[in-house]
Design a protein around this motif. Structure first.
Motif, short mmCIF file in Angstrom:
data_model
loop_
_atom_site.label_atom_id
_atom_site.label_comp_id
_atom_site.label_asym_id
_atom_site.label_seq_id
_atom_site.Cartn_x
_atom_site.Cartn_y
_atom_site.Cartn_z
N ALA A 167 -100.16 -27.71 12.86
CA ALA A 167 -99.36 -28.91 13.17
C ALA A 167 -99.74 -30.04 12.22
CB ALA A 167 -99.60 -29.33 14.62
N ASP A 168 -101.02 -30.18 11.94
CA ASP A 168 -101.46 -31.19 10.97
C ASP A 168 -100.90 -30.90 9.59
OD1 ASP A 168 -102.78 -32.71 12.80
OD2 ASP A 168 -104.75 -31.81 12.45
N PRO A 222 -87.93 -34.54 12.08
CA PRO A 222 -89.31 -34.70 11.62
C PRO A 222 -89.74 -33.53 10.75
CG PRO A 222 -89.21 -34.41 14.02
CD PRO A 222 -87.83 -34.46 13.52
N ALA A 223 -90.67 -33.81 9.87
CA ALA A 223 -91.14 -32.79 8.93
C ALA A 223 -91.68 -31.58 9.65
CB ALA A 223 -92.21 -33.39 8.04
N GLY A 224 -92.32 -31.83 10.82
CA GLY A 224 -92.93 -30.72 11.56
C GLY A 224 -91.91 -29.70 12.00
N ASP A 268 -98.16 -29.38 8.95
CA ASP A 268 -96.73 -29.72 8.99
C ASP A 268 -96.53 -31.20 8.71
OD1 ASP A 268 -96.15 -27.14 9.66
OD2 ASP A 268 -95.95 -27.52 11.82
N ASN A 269 -97.51 -31.99 9.13
CA ASN A 269 -97.42 -33.44 8.93
C ASN A 269 -98.09 -33.89 7.63
OD1 ASN A 269 -95.97 -34.11 11.31
ND2 ASN A 269 -97.83 -33.72 12.48
N GLY A 270 -98.38 -32.93 6.80
CA GLY A 270 -98.93 -33.26 5.48
C GLY A 270 -100.42 -33.47 5.44
#
Lengths: 310, 326
Positions: free
Chosen positions: B271-272, B23-25, B274-276
Motif C-alpha cells: 500500500a505504501d 487515487p494512485a493506489g 502504491d502511494n510512492g
C-alpha cells in the motif's frame, strides 16, 4: 556439576555420540577404501545427499526401510561407477571432479525433493534393535546396545573392512595400486578394475551413510547432511586410512559434539560461549588430525591417474 | 472523413477524467507487481522461509503479483548476488528474508534507488528511503506457549532447541522461557542453541539431550527443528512450534504453533508502494495486528485448563496487560 556425572546423562551422552558418529563412520570408511586405491573423492557429501533422498523417498512411498537402504546403496554404486569412469578412464583431475559430484548431489537432491515431495513429510524411522543379553547389561547395554540396526552394521564394518584390506588378496591389491600402481600392473593386477571396484564400494557406503541419516531422522530437507561428507574426508586423514583409526576419529567427533550439546543443555556452557562451543568437535578433530596424521603418510599414488607406461 | 458523435466524445472524456481523479493506489492495485524473495532455507521448510512465501501467496489472491523465489541461500554472497540480480531485472520489490543479509542489502539498495527493498527480521532501514524492515514479535507467541508448556509439564522440566542466538529466534526463546517462568517460577527451562540453522541431526540430538535430563515438553525454532520434532515424536514428548504450522510433521505431539502471517505487513508495504513510498519504514507482526496467530492442533488432547491459560495470555498480550519481555 553433579548433574553432569549423573549416570543417566552419561549414558545418554555416549549413546548420542555413537548415533552422531554413525553417518561419519560409514562415509569415511567408504572414502578410505577409495583413497587406499589412489583415488580421492571430494564428492562424498553429494553422494550422501543423493543416497539420503533416494532412501527417504523410497520409504515415503513404500514404507519399506530395507528397500530404502538398498536404494541408497544402489544409487551410491551407480555414482561410484560414474566417478570411476571419470577418474580412471578419462583420467580427470580428481579434486575438481569430486567437487562436481558434490554440487550435482546438492542440487539434484534438492530439485528432486522439491518436485517429488515438496514440504517435508515424516517417514517411519529405524526402530531400536534389542540384542538379547547384551542390551540388558546395566549401563553398557544402554550405551552401546540400544541403537538401530544401521548403527551396529556401521561398527561391524570396521573389523570386516580391516580384515579385507589387511588379510585378503583383494585388500593387498587395493593397497598395492594405491602405493605403486606400476609395480602392481607389472604383476598382472588390473589397476583400473581394482579402482573401479574400490570406488563402487566406497560410494555405496557414502550412499548408505546418507540413507542411514535420513531414515534415522525420519525426514529429508535441503542439504540434510550439512557438509558431513567433508568432515568424513577429514576423518580419513585423522584415521590414517585405517578402518580402526577412522572409527576412532568418528567417535571423537560424535562424542565431543554430544558432550557439548549435553553441557549446553545443562547450562554448564554459558550462552555467550554457545557458538564457540559448537565448533569444539571440529577444532578437536583438526588438532587430533595434526597430531595423528603427521605420523602416517598418505597413499603414494593418491590423486594420481594411472597411465600404463606414462 | 468520419465524425465522432457526442456520446463517444463524452465517454472518452469520462474515462480520461477517471484516470486523472482516481487515487494512485487504486490504479496500482490493478498493475502486475514483480516481487522477488531471497531466503536462506527451502521455500517449503515449514518454518522461516515458508512463512514469507505463504505471506506473499496470500496477498497474491488479492492483487496481481509476479513472484520469483530464490531459496536455499545460506551463503550470504549467493543471496547478495540474487538480490542485485532481481533489482537489475526491474523487480518492484525485493525481499531479503534473513537478518544475515543486512550488510549486503545496505550496499545494494543504494545502487537501485527506484527499487523497493524489504528485509527482516530486523528493525534497521539503514536510513535509506528505499529499504523497509520487518520483524516478528515472536516473544509474544513464545510467551503464550511457554505458559502453556509449563502448565502441561508434569515433571516441571521443559527444553528449547534454538539455532543461533539472534533475531526472532532469540526473541521467541526468551519469550518462551519468560512465559514458562511466569506460569511456574520453579520450572526448569533448559535452552540449547546448537549453533546452526541447518544441522538437522544435531537438532535431533539436542532434543534427545533435553529428554535425557527429564524434559517432557519441548519447543524449538528455525528450519533445523524438523530433526528435533522427529526425536520428540519417537518418545511421545509434546512439542510447541513456531514460524509455521508444524502439525503435519507429528500430529500426535504438536500441541500448538505460533504461525507468522507476514501478509499483514506485506499489505502495508505494498500500500505504501502504491502511494510512492519505497521504504524508510519499520513494520512488525504481532498478536494484536493478527500477524501472529496461535494455532492449536485439534488432534492433540490438550486439557481445557491449559487451553484457557493460552487463550487468556493471548488476550492479555493483545490488551497490553502482559508485556512478555518487560
Amino acid at each position: 556439576m553433579s548433574d553432569l556425572i549423573n549416570t543417566t546423562i552419561i549414558i545418554a551422552t555416549v549413546a548420542s555420540g555413537i548415533r552422531l558418529a554413525t553417518p561419519f563412520l560409514l562415509a569415511s570408511l567408504g572414502e578410505s577404501i577409495g583413497q587406499r586405491s589412489g583415488v580421492l573423492n571430494l564428492g562424498v557429501d553429494g553422494v550422501m545427499l543423493l543416497g539420503a533422498f533416494a532412501a527417504y523417498y523410497t520409504v515415503l512411498k513404500t514404507g519399506n526401510l530395507f528397500l530404502g537402504i538398498m536404494i541408497g546403496l544402489i544409487l551410491g554404486a551407480l555414482i561410484g561407477l560414474f566417478y570411476a569412469f571419470i577418474t580412471v578412464n578419462l583420467q580427470a583431475q580428481q579434486g575438481v571432479s569430486g567437487i562436481g559430484i558434490y554440487l550435482f548431489g546438492l542440487g539434484m537432491s534438492d530439485l528432486l525433493f522439491q518436485k517429488l515431495v515438496g514440504t517435508p513429510r515424516p517417514i517411519m524411522p529405524f526402530r531400536i534393535l534389542h540384542i538379547p543379553l547384551l542390551s540388558d547389561i546395566p549401563i553398557i547395554g544402554e550405551m552401546f546396545f540400544d541403537h538401530s540396526l544401521i548403527v551396529y552394521v556401521a561398527f561391524l564394518l570396521v573389523p570386516l573392512l580391516s580384515l579385507i584390506i589387511n588379510r585378503t588378496t583383494y585388500g593387498m591389491n587395493i593397497r598395492a595400486i594405491g602405493e605403486n600402481p606400476e609395480a602392481a600392473d607389472s604383476l598382472g593386477v588390473s589397476v583400473g578394475g581394482i579402482r573401479y571396484s574400490a570406488l563402487i564400494i566406497g560410494n555405496m557406503l557414502a550412499g548408505l551413510a546418507g540413507a542411514a541419516l535420513a531414515i534415522e531422522l525420519g525426514i529429508f530437507q535441503h542439504n540434510l547432511t550439512n557438509a558431513m561428507g567433508f568432515i568424513a574426508i577429514a576423518l580419513v586423514y585423522f584415521g590414517a586410512w585405517r578402518p580402526l583409526g577412522v572409527m576412532a576419529g568418528s567417535l571423537v567427533f560424535g562424542v565431543v559434539a554430544a558432550i557439548v550439546l549435553q553441557c549446553k543443555t545443562l547450562g554448564l556452557i554459558p550462552r555467550s560461549a554457545s557458538d564457540l562451543a559448537a565448533m569444539a568437535p571440529a577444532i578437536i578433530t583438526i588438532l587430533a588430525l595434526v597430531v595423528v596424521a603427521n605420523r602416517f603418510r598418505q597413499p603414494t599414488a593418491l590423486t594420481k591417474p594411472y597411465v600404463r607406461g606414462g | 472523413m468520419r465524425r465522432f458523435n457526442f456520446g463517444t466524445v463524452m465517454l472518452v472524456v469520462l474515462i480520461l477524467t477517471a484516470f486523472c481523479v482516481l487515487p494512485a493506489g487504486v490504479m496500482a492495485a490493478g498493475k502486475m507487481l514483480k516481487i522477488a524473495i531471497v531466503a536462506p532455507s527451502a521455500s517449503n521448510d515449514l518454518a522461516f522461509t515458508q512463512s514469507i512465501v505463504d505471506g506473499i501467496n496470500a496477498v497474491k489472491k488479492e492483487r496481481p503479483i509476479d513472484l520469483a523465489v530464490t531459496d536455499g541461500t545460506f551463503v550470504v554472497e549467493d543471496a547478495a548476488a540474487a538480490i542485485r540480480d532481481y533489482a537489475k531485472k526491474g523487480y518492484d520489490l525485493v525481499i531479503a528474508h534473513g537478518s544475515q543479509y543486512g550488510g549486503s542489502l545496505k550496499e545494494i539498495a543504494k545502487d537501485f534507488p527506484k527499487t523497493a527493498f524489504a528485509w527482516g527480521t530486523s528493525a534497521d532501514t539503514f536510513g535509506l528511503p528505499n529499504v523497509s524492515s520487518y520483524e516478528a514479535a515472536s516473544d509474544e507467541g513464545g510467551f503464550v506457549m511457554g505458559m502453556m508448556a509449563a502448565a502441561l509439564s508434569k515433571k516441571g522440566s521443559i527444553g528449547v532447541v534454538g539455532p543461533i542466538e539472534v533475531g526472532d529466534a532469540k526473541l521467541f526463546v526468551d519469550g518462551f522461557v519468560a512465559g514458562a517462568k511466569a506460569q511456574n517460577p520453579k520450572i526448569k527451562a533448559n535452552v540449547n542453541y546448537i549453533g546452526s540453522f541447518s544441522d538437522v541431526a544435531l537438532a535431533a540430538e539436542a532434543a534427545r539431550a533435553h529428554m535425557a535430563v527429564g524434559a517432557d515438553v519441548l519447543t524449538g525454532t528455525a528450519q533445523m527443528v524438523v530433526g528435533a520434532i522427529g526425536a520428540a515424536r519417537s518418545k511421545g514428548v509434546a512439542w510447541f512450534g513456531t514460524q509455521a504450522d508444524q502439525t503435519e510433521l507429528a500430529p500426535e505431539i504438536v500441541v500448538a504453533c505460533q504461525v507468522y502471517k507476514w501478509e499483514v505487513i506485506l499489505r502495508q508495504i505494498l500500500a505504501d508502494m502504491d502511494n510512492g513510498i519505497l521504504g524508510g519504514k519499520k513494520y512488525a507482526i504481532t498478536l494484536a495486528n493478527d500477524g501472529l496467530m496461535i494455532e492449536f492442533n485439534p488432534k492433540y488432547k490438550l486439557p481445557d485448563t491449559v487451553t484457557k491459560i493460552g487463550k487468556k495470555a493471548v488476550m492479555d498480550i493483545k490488551s497490553g496487560k502482559i508485556k512478555p519481555l518487560k
